[in-house]
Design an enzyme around this catalytic site. Structure first.
Site, PDB file in Angstrom:
ATOM      1  CG  HIS A 225      -2.273   0.258   1.163  1.00  0.00           C
ATOM      2  ND1 HIS A 225      -2.635   1.412  -0.104  1.00  0.00           N
ATOM      3  CD2 HIS A 225      -3.493  -0.285   1.450  1.00  0.00           C
ATOM      4  CE1 HIS A 225      -4.062   1.531  -0.185  1.00  0.00           C
ATOM      5  NE2 HIS A 225      -4.523   0.678   0.725  1.00  0.00           N
TER       6      HIS A 225
ATOM      7  CB  THR B 263      -8.184   8.307   0.676  1.00  0.00           C
ATOM      8  OG1 THR B 263      -7.057   8.265   1.662  1.00  0.00           O
ATOM      9  CG2 THR B 263      -8.075   7.246  -0.294  1.00  0.00           C
TER      10      THR B 263
END
Length: 595
Positions: free
Chosen positions: A309, A436
């Site tokens: 990630h 995000t």
């Protein structure tokens, strides 16, 4: 003056309110966000630093397994005989290579959000926009409500690995390398999937090399190297240095620079629970979790992507996921009847051997023990709510995402008698290097509504309960809109905290308040993804007493895939979710809520 990205999301709100905020699985694993990507077209090795989000990820010392890496599982190939392991692995590999070639040649279709696809998502418009100078193309797209999204993360998809370093890891990318890394039974193999001119190898040759690897009867190594990336990052950094000192530089270089990692498992998948455990963490032997992504193919053709990630988030992974699924199923490179090329794979496929001393053997043994004991604490289960989905909820003018999030609040209240901090990811890819922002689904509206359903349903009529659901939906849409427009508070507070620390200032009182700690202890960590290519996806909880909630709202059903550690009961939570959704659907159908 209204900034164009903000205007985009103001326009986008109508779409978001109906379908939820995500384009895939944007970052389920931490409450504060993602790192910006480095420059596209990066050649050779690189360890680019891009600011606080990278620092947050790369400085984390916990194991990336469960704590960071999520997975997305492919639906089966609609042609049953194409789900043979060798056939599917070959087709998925070839499609991934086609994607990579298109990306690097600048031929990959841009990621675009279409508010009016009838005008903008057409061959005619695409032909016209190609003739427009690049400096003006954005405005041409804007005139027809088409908005390009940030794709700066994409170059890290291939030939990339997270390298463990003391205190802070590094991201490594070497686009010059041409080989694929294949793991099977804990053994490492590499072979070139690009020729000297950079062309993709013929499918029949890839087929032959994978068949050769599948026919190799080498046992699992006594000390499987793949356990090492599952370790604490500082521990792994020390052991990696020991590997280098012990003569493994060339072999590790092959692992680090490989296009991606293909994992061939020697067993079939038995059910969805087995699928989730296999694709999320496996047995530790047959994954290299530090690679940008692992493409996993089981014995029965079940396939998934598990991705690291730090380099990027699920928006980029979902794009390659969707394109690879579509290409491999609609224009497969080989058929099940295809014969492998008559090549001597034993001369082409290189099996990597690693020199291990006593320190390394002891380190692998300890890593295995820690991995096994940790994985035994994880529980995963799922449900499929079949009474309806997106179409039913949109018909009643409710946001599907808001309704499902409300069901989680109701379920937790029913199970544990309280409401808790809840995290939901929202993509901000319309901004440059956008990643995000956080949506906070738990609100005064969801609390009031949940208590009415769970504790006081007999005191309210169906119309009154429906109005409460409407308030929750309206407010959730507002939160989504604000998050998508960069108006959420989580990233701002994190950035201010980072700047204070960077400048040596005393930490402001806000960050020492117990409320700040509590709101960032996200017991319900949630993320939604919806795609015709996806079977199921998931991730682990972000706190020991939490749930990791992956969910998807489909046209006529709703799926939830939930994980927990021993502090929580997944099966009971899912029963409460199912009950909550049933109650909501009863109200929308004018039926009474049953206790």
């Amino acid at each position: 003056m209204v900034q164009l990205p903000n205007l985009l999301f103001t326009l986008r709100k109508m779409e978001i309110s109906q379908q939820g905020p995500q384009a895939g699985l944007p970052f389920p694993q931490q409450p504060w966000g993602d790192g910006a990507a480095g420059p596209p077209g990066n050649q050779g090795s690189s360890t680019v630093t891009q600011g606080p989000w990278f620092d947050m990820y790369l400085s984390a010392r916990d194991s990336i397994v469960l704590n960071f890496n999520p997975f997305m599982s492919f639906n089966p190939d609609p042609k049953p005989d194409y789900n043979d392991q060798l056939t599917r692995a070959t087709n998925l590999t070839m499609s991934a290579m086609r994607f990579m070639k298109s990306l690097r040649a600048g031929l990959l279709e841009p990621e675009v959000f279409h508010l009016n696809p009838a005008k903008s998502d057409t061959d005619a418009f695409k032909r016209v926009i190609r003739l427009v100078p690049s400096a003006l193309a954005w405005y041409g797209a804007y005139m027809v409500n088409a908005y390009p999204l940030d794709m700066s993360q994409y170059f890290r998809l291939f030939n990339s690995t997270r390298l463990p370093k003391p205190g802070r890891d590094e991201l490594f990318t070497n686009e010059k390398e041409k080989h694929l890394l294949v793991l099977r039974n804990g053994n490492f193999y590499v072979f070139d999937v690009l020729d000297q001119d950079g062309n993709i190898l013929k499918a029949a040759e890839v087929h032959a090399h994978l068949k050769y690897i599948l026919s190799d009867n080498s046992p699992t190594p006594e000390f499987p190297l793949a356990y090492l990336p599952t370790e604490n990052r500082d521990t792994w950094a020390g052991l990696r240095q020991e590997l280098l000192n012990n003569g493994n530089k060339e072999a590790l270089g092959k692992v680090d620079s490989a296009v991606f990692c293909l994992c061939l498992d020697d067993f079939p998948i038995t059910d969805l629970v087995h699928l989730s455990h296999t694709m999320l963490h496996g047995d530790g032997v047959n994954r290299w979790f530090d690679k940008s992504f692992n493409l996993i193919v089981a014995k029965d053709g079940n396939a998934a992507i598990n991705f690291e990630h730090a380099w990027g988030d699920g928006v980029a992974v979902l794009r390659v996921f969707n394109d690879v699924f579509k290409d491999s199923t609609q224009t497969p490179a080989i058929t099940p009847q295809a014969q492998p090329a008559p090549v001597d794979s034993s001369r082409v496929v290189q099996k990597l051997n690693f020199r291990l001393n006593d320190t390394l053997k002891a380190g692998i043994t300890r890593a295995k023990e820690k991995f096994d004991s940790t994985m035994q604490t994880l529980t995963v289960d799922s449900i499929q709510f079949q009474r309806g989905g997106k179409e039913f909820l949109k018909k009643h003018k409710f946001s599907p995402d808001a309704v499902v999030q409300l069901s989680f609040q109701m379920a937790f209240l029913r199970q544990y008698g309280q409401t808790v901090a809840t995290y939901e990811s929202c993509s901000t890819a319309a901004f440059k290097h956008g990643r995000t922002e956080t949506i906070r689904p738990a609100s005064v509206f969801t609390k009031t509504c949940s208590e009415a359903f769970v504790r006081q349903s007999s005191q309210y009529s169906a119309d009154q309960l429906k109005e409460m659901i409407a308030q929750c939906s309206k407010y959730h849409n507002q939160l989504t809109r604000e998050a998508a427009m960069g108006q959420g508070f989580d990233r701002h507070l994190f950035a201010l905290k980072y700047l204070a620390a960077a400048k040596g200032h005393k930490l402001p009182e806000l960050y020492q308040d117990p409320a700040y700690g509590q709101i960032n202890h996200n017991i319900l960590s949630t993320s939604t993804l919806s795609s015709p290519a996806i079977n199921i996806g998931g991730f682990a909880p972000v706190v020991p007493d939490g749930f990791g909630v992956g969910y998807g709202v489909h046209d006529d059903w709703i799926g939830c895939n939930v994980s927990s550690y021993p502090a929580r009961d997944v099966r009971e939570f899912l029963q409460c979710v199912n009950k909550s959704l049933g109650d909501i659907f009863n109200v929308l159908e004018g039926k009474p809520v049953r206790s």
